[in-house]
Scaffold this active site. Structure first.
Site, short mmCIF file in Angstrom:
data_model
loop_
_atom_site.label_atom_id
_atom_site.label_comp_id
_atom_site.label_asym_id
_atom_site.label_seq_id
_atom_site.Cartn_x
_atom_site.Cartn_y
_atom_site.Cartn_z
CG HIS A 641 -5.34 2.70 8.48
ND1 HIS A 641 -4.32 2.41 7.59
CD2 HIS A 641 -5.20 1.83 9.51
CE1 HIS A 641 -3.62 1.40 8.05
NE2 HIS A 641 -4.13 1.02 9.20
CG LEU A 643 -3.59 10.76 5.47
CD1 LEU A 643 -4.33 12.01 5.07
CD2 LEU A 643 -2.22 10.72 4.81
CB ALA A 759 9.09 -1.70 -5.13
NE ARG A 761 2.49 0.18 0.50
CZ ARG A 761 2.31 1.16 -0.38
NH1 ARG A 761 2.94 2.30 -0.21
NH2 ARG A 761 1.54 0.98 -1.44
CG ASP A 786 8.66 -5.81 -6.15
OD1 ASP A 786 8.20 -6.96 -6.26
OD2 ASP A 786 8.00 -4.79 -6.44
CB THR A 816 -3.28 6.94 0.34
OG1 THR A 816 -2.37 7.19 -0.73
CG2 THR A 816 -2.74 7.46 1.64
CG LEU A 818 -4.48 8.85 -3.36
CD1 LEU A 818 -4.45 10.10 -2.50
CD2 LEU A 818 -5.43 9.04 -4.52
N GLY A 819 -0.56 6.57 -4.82
CA GLY A 819 0.80 6.72 -5.32
C GLY A 819 0.94 6.42 -6.79
CG LEU A 820 1.42 2.49 -8.14
CD1 LEU A 820 1.15 1.04 -8.45
CD2 LEU A 820 2.83 2.88 -8.55
#
Length: 871
Positions: A641, A643, A759, A761, A786, A816, A818-820
């Site tokens: 989804h 990617l 933030a 998003r 935010d 995903t 994974l960011g945080l």
């Protein structure tokens, strides 16, 4: 609807027990269900198969729960629809064959586990089971009939049933050929079948009687009373004489004839038996263990009172003993038992041998104890002579009594009696007129001497008895301390090897014994896991294999493969053998019976610890597998989804450019190309996150540190996200006097991009987004705030987990997940951290990056570096 304030009542379990198929368990269960249905009970048949026309008629008249979806009659066995019963729970359900094994892939492996879940949900259950399926009777059934049953139910499931209904029929009515359509078997087959059915019937009756006896005890205990001995028990009391084994064999035969459980009891009075008596006692205890009896060792001074008290506690009604030698001052044990044992059936077996021997004094140290008695008398005489001028004659006797008491406490009865006699003579010779003569002129002095002798003898006897009891209590305390110490060490062990090491550490306190602990390796071969690692000879390995397979001790001191030097004790739990304990004496003799009993007691907590370690290992493996599956599913969802979305947008824009060509205006063409570039950068960031997470997980992330200004990192990050920040009101607070950071600039920039993008998003249209940087001298903080929906406090720790996306939090469904997690990993590699707080004006969320500050470089050094770069 919540049941938090009204806990669910546990359902009642009624078990219909029978000896074999055909006794009428199912019919009786259906008849009982008809009674409940007429009384208005909401019942439903879970899974019952009718075996005859009468049962089929009753079954057809009862409400039915359809079988598990997917099970078709004739294609595969019907399975219980557990979820259907739990979704619409009846008050009562009927489930046959409690020991049945479910099909692979079911929620539970056994049907009795389904029943336990129904009971926990408050549903009453009627069920059926044959006695051969009770787990503890499986080996006994194999020995008696040669039949092995693979589907079993644990004893506690049946024993904890609220009601046990025994369904019984004569064995002849169950013989093959008695039913229509069956061929008549020959006489030999009929006799064999009748014998097996009779054995099964007896086992069922005994099991039901045991349950009734337990119910009786519970009823009496609720009223604070002792239950009468209806089932009874046989106790056999032995001592260390040569007829002890004969007495044990007679007790075993008597218990078998009367169908009674039996125990061998030895009362240790603290007296030391000689080597022959000790050998007879140990042989009798081993024989009782092999014949199925319970071995009990008690410590007390009075044998008869202790035997009677133990009989009352175990609710025994028969006491068997051998002939005993009467004491000079009081009757023997048999006579005292006959006087005191009211309500007990006391049997005295005349074995034809010598009565029980009296305890003898130990040879080692005996001469020293008698010398102590002589020395104590001499010292007491000298002390009494020195103070005779200031004390009256009756008080002088206390000096000698003190000497007798001291000898009795320090030694045993014999030296105490010798000290009494010597003190009597010294008192007469030194202080009774005429002195230095055994003659006595005054009658009053004769009475004084006799009273002195009686008091000395009683004092010595009392002191010696107290010494024996103290030694017995010391031994008991040592055994209890060993159990407590082992339990404490095992409680701290977390895996199998730690459990084995803790057990071996406790056992090695016995310096006269060697120990080893065996387990099976991956190939199923027994190998030493802890302890003495000497290679085992073929005979020793055969004894160890036998003990492992049969769950019974073997080796030296038993009747099974006893030619070796090791005694093998299997540590068997509910799931089978956990380990094998090997014990041998360093002198090469048999392990004493007392040691074997203590080792058997220590083996119980050791087995439980090994089972706990195995369960923990299985749970950990299941947890890791579950987490692996969750990560795999999340990764697949992310790839399919998150990617795929940029690729779809890029594909659509390129198709539009190729299809329409020059028909697209310059402004629209520029917008499509801009969109393609943005989505390509977004795809690059997603892939970079996956690669960074992989490197973080495997420790492959290398830091290339350099001095960098925080304002440059903030500016570069916001520049890369400029298209995404356009719909928002961006605020930046970056002071000019911030200290430099010694970091890997590209990684910190990537971490800040992940936080800002997160933030963005969740920020509303035209919402505020603020990036503020400050420092307190020890660390530098970059806060991103935010006005989004915010993160509940309960979920703030979870947002840093891989692939975690909370719809209400700062990591929603578009990312995903994974960011945080990558951000936390990058800052952790730099010695920093990430914290979560409230957002702007109480709304949204604030994510703060904490980075440590190092000693700042000198300005002249930095200028020289800049000049060198310029040149």
């Amino acid at each position: 609807m919540s049941n938090a304030g009204n806990p669910v009542r546990r359902g009642r379990l009624t078990v219909f027990l029978g000896a074999a198929s055909g006794v009428g368990k199912t019919l009786a269960m259906l008849q009982a269900a008809q009674v409940q249905l007429r009384q208005g009970v909401a019942l439903r048949v879970g899974l019952v198969a009718a075996s005859d026309a009468a049962a089929a008629a009753l079954l057809a008249a009862l409400p039915q729960q359809p079988p598990k979806p997917g099970a078709e009659q004739g294609a595969r066995p019907l399975e219980l629809d557990l979820d259907g019963l739990l979704a619409d729970p009846p008050a009562l359900t009927l489930i046959a064959e409690l020991a049945h094994a479910n099909l692979p892939g079911s929620r539970h492996a056994k049907r009795w586990q389904d029943v336990q879940e129904l009971l926990a949900a408050g549903i009453d259950v009627y069920t059926t089971v044959n006695v051969q399926h009770v787990e503890s009777l499986n080996s006994q059934l194999l020995d008696l009939t040669g039949l092995r049953v693979h589907e079993t139910v644990p004893d506690w499931v049946v024993q904890e049933a609220d009601e046990l209904v025994l369904i019984d029929r004569p064995p002849r009515e169950l013989l093959p050929g008695r039913r229509a359509g069956q061929a008549e078997p020959d006489a030999d087959q009929q006799r064999a079948s009748l014998a097996r059915l009779t054995v099964l019937r007896e086992l069922a009756l005994q099991f039901a009687a045991t349950r009734v006896d337990a119910d009786l005890q519970r009823c009496y205990r609720q009223h604070g009373q002792s239950a009468p001995a209806l089932l009874g028990r046989l106790l056999v009391g032995i001592d260390g004489n040569q007829q002890a084994e004969h007495l044990v064999r007679h007790a075993s035969r008597l218990a078998q004839r009367r169908q009674l459980p039996w125990s061998l009891v030895h009362v240790d009075t603290g007296a030391v038996l000689d080597e022959t008596a000790r050998r007879h006692l140990q042989a009798a205890q081993r024989l009782a263990e092999n014949l199925g009896g319970e071995v009990v060792s008690l410590r007390a001074a009075d044998v008869s009172s202790t035997l009677i008290q133990h009989a009352i506690e175990r609710r025994a009604n028969v006491l068997l003993i051998g002939p005993s030698r009467p004491h000079q001052l009081r009757p023997g044990v048999a006579e005292r038992l006959l006087r005191q044992g009211r309500g007990l059936e006391i049997n005295i077996l005349n074995t034809g041998g010598a009565p029980s021997p009296r305890a003898e004094l130990p040879r080692i140290g005996r001469l020293g104890d008698y010398l102590l008695a002589v020395l104590a008398t001499l010292i007491a005489s000298a002390a009494a002579w020195s103070i005779s001028s200031v004390l009256e004659l009756p008080n002088i006797s206390l000096v000698f009594l003190f000497a007798v008491l001291l000898v009795g406490v320090r030694s045993s009865l014999g030296p105490a009696l010798l000290c009494s006699a010597l003190s009597f003579l010294a008192y007469d010779l030194l202080f009774i007129s005429p002195t230095f003569s055994l003659s006595v002129h005054h009658q009053a002095d004769i009475l004084t001497l006799l009273f002195f002798l009686a008091m000395a003898v009683l004092t010595g006897n009392l002191a010696a008895r107290q010494r024996r009891q103290m030694d017995a209590l010391r031994d008991t305390q040592a055994e209890t301390a060993a159990l407590l110490e082992l339990s404490r060490k095992l409680g701290a062990a977390t895996d199998r090897q730690a459990v084995l090491d803790a057990a071996l550490q406790q056992l090695t306190h016995w310096h006269d014994l060697d120990f080893c602990l065996l387990g099976r390796d991956g190939a199923g071969v027994l190998q030493v896991e802890a302890g003495l690692s000497a290679p085992l000879r073929e005979g020793e390995r055969a004894a160890a294999e036998w003990a492992w397979q049969h769950g019974q001790p073997s080796g030296l001191g038993t009747h099974t493969l006893a030619k070796g030097r090791w005694w093998w004790l299997p540590l068997t739990g509910k799931e089978g053998p956990q380990a094998l304990l090997g014990v041998r004496t360093k002198q090469g003799g048999t392990v004493p019976a007392a040691r074997r009993r203590l080792l058997t007691a220590l083996g119980q907590p050791l087995t439980q610890a090994l089972s706990r370690a195995q369960l923990a290992q299985e749970l950990e493996a299941a947890r890791l597998q579950t987490e692996t599956e969750q990560l795999r599913s999340a990764l697949l969802a992310s790839v399919s989804h998150d990617l795929r979305t940029p690729l779809t947008v890029m594909h659509g824009a390129i198709d539009s450019l190729l299809t329409l060509g020059e028909q697209i205006g310059a402004e629209d063409r520029h917008e499509l190309l801009e969109s393609t570039r943005n989505e390509a950068e977004r795809l690059d960031r997603y892939i970079q996150n996956l690669l960074d997470m992989t490197r973080l997980g495997h420790g492959g992330l290398k830091l290339e540190r350099d001095w960098v200004a925080p304002a440059d990192i903030v500016a570069s990050s916001l520049q890369r996200l400029q298209p995404f920040l356009a719909p928002l009101r961006l605020e930046t607070v970056v002071p000019d006097d911030l200290p430099l950071l010694y970091v890997h600039a590209a990684l910190i920039e990537q971490a800040l991009i992940n936080v800002v993008e997160n933030a963005v998003r969740f920020s509303p249209e035209r919402g505020r987004l603020r990036v503020a940087v400050d420092s307190d001298g020890t660390e530098l903080r970059i806060a991103v705030s935010d006005e989004g929906p915010g993160i509940p406090p309960a979920e703030r720790d979870k947002i840093f987990d891989m692939f975690y996306t909370a719809a209400r939090g700062d990591r929603g469904g578009k990312g995903t997940g994974l960011g945080l997690a990558i951000c936390q990993g990058i800052l952790g590699a730099h010695g920093g951290s990430v914290s979560v707080g409230d957002g702007l004006d109480g709304r949204g969320t604030t994510l703060t990056l904490h980075l440590p500050l190092l000693a700042q470089p000198r300005l002249d050094d930095a200028d020289r570096e800049d000049q060198g770069e310029a040149q």
